[in-house]
Design an enzyme around this catalytic site. Sequence first.
Site, PDB file in Angstrom:
ATOM      1  CB  SER A 127       7.600  21.702   3.200  1.00  0.00           C
ATOM      2  OG  SER A 127       8.092  22.162   4.436  1.00  0.00           O
ATOM      3  CD  GLU A 128       3.970  22.750   9.233  1.00  0.00           C
ATOM      4  OE1 GLU A 128       3.340  21.701   9.387  1.00  0.00           O
ATOM      5  OE2 GLU A 128       4.398  23.433  10.166  1.00  0.00           O
ATOM      6  CG  ASN A 129       7.820  25.851   4.987  1.00  0.00           C
ATOM      7  OD1 ASN A 129       7.684  24.636   4.966  1.00  0.00           O
ATOM      8  ND2 ASN A 129       8.866  26.458   4.485  1.00  0.00           N
TER       9      ASN A 129
END
Lengths: 225, 219
Positions: free
Chosen positions: B50-52
């Site tokens: 997940s990019e976060n």
Amino acid sequence: MIDKTVPSLEAAVQGLDDGMVVMVGGFGDSGTPHELLNAVLERGCRDLTIISNNAGDGDRGIAALILHHRVRKVICSFPTTAHNHAVREAVERGEVELELRPQGTLAECIRAGGAGLGGVLTPTGLDTELAEGKPVYELDGRRYVVERPLRADFALVRGWRADRWGNVVYRYAQQNFNPLMAMAGRCTVVQVDHVHEVGEIDPMHVHTPGIFVDRVVRVEREVRR
Amino acid sequence: MSATRGWTEAEIARRVLADLWEGAYVNLGIGMPLLLNELLTPEMGIILHSENGILGMGPAPPPDRRDDDIVDAGKAHVTLIPGASVFHSADSFAMLRGGHLDVALLGAYQVSMRGDLANWKRPGQRIAGVGGAADISVGARRVWVMMRHLTRDGEPRLVRECTFPLTARGVVRRVYTDMAVVDVTPEGLRLAELAPGYTVADVVAATDAPLAVPESVGG
């Protein structure tokens, strides 16, 4: 004795004045220093440039600053969360200038700013409107977009635990932009849930070393987890 | 379009899943790709990014176990599976841009015959967010797109040249739609598989670019 803790949110944003560039950590609500943003709102400063991944939501955080006409420019990757009418309408009115940087570029530009680098060479956005107006540099047969580093007068950071020297630990995905912005602020302010005596945080667990941090403020939060 | 023809969105997700493998590091974009998160089980050994700042993202928790510091790229509450790790955004995008991620599954408005991807902004839209889409699509080893073959107005989304603003050029390798699986090759688009109930002629008619049809698929 070094003690970077300050007694109040008001003291935490002392010196944050009109026209300054302010980095704000967080991804959505995760790792967003909402209480520090409220303190900036109460302080009343105007013409701020905000650097953040998002641009607030509803009427909270950065959106509140925009709704109170405190913001001149926003540099972010994703301003268009479902409930964020504040930034959309302010940009449409011509009140707020919006500069979009892809999320990974934004992160790396902030890191470059804090690390004393002159810029970032990235393949992201090449030959698209995302790189419009930006120089392109060819190196070893590959082309890159040249992105300028980002620094700020103030970096507003949300952490979980900090000690009095400003060593910070983040909780789960609260990290996101926070450790990077902590490096890139001329004055870095960290709001945390817990303040510790020096030596209580294991050196191996420190995410942001205290050298990057100027002020620590403890915020009692309603527990939402 | 009758309900008995083609793949539903859940069936598209299952079709994609058949192409993934144990040990694959995968990023799911917003929209249709998120359906895969509901199909994955720990035994499959597929690790979601997940990019976060999460590697090892698990499905949504029950409401009483939500944690505001464990969210996905769409800001929805998720969980961490055993073996997960968390990190800051520069590391997260180093994984993406640096070619460490095996597969990025993305939604799209349009994909061109050369693999150009348009998925962040509509033409004429003044304010749009790009988020991590541009970094993910230039950096992942394989960019696969999940989308409906046609727009609501019946316009093809697989085109010669994108008319929507581009996210990245020449990056898409495979497209999964309700009608077919289509590969993007150096020679252009090539039909890889037909969804039940559709003929080669149906897919050719719904695609606004030359489509090579190997004999094995019915050419």
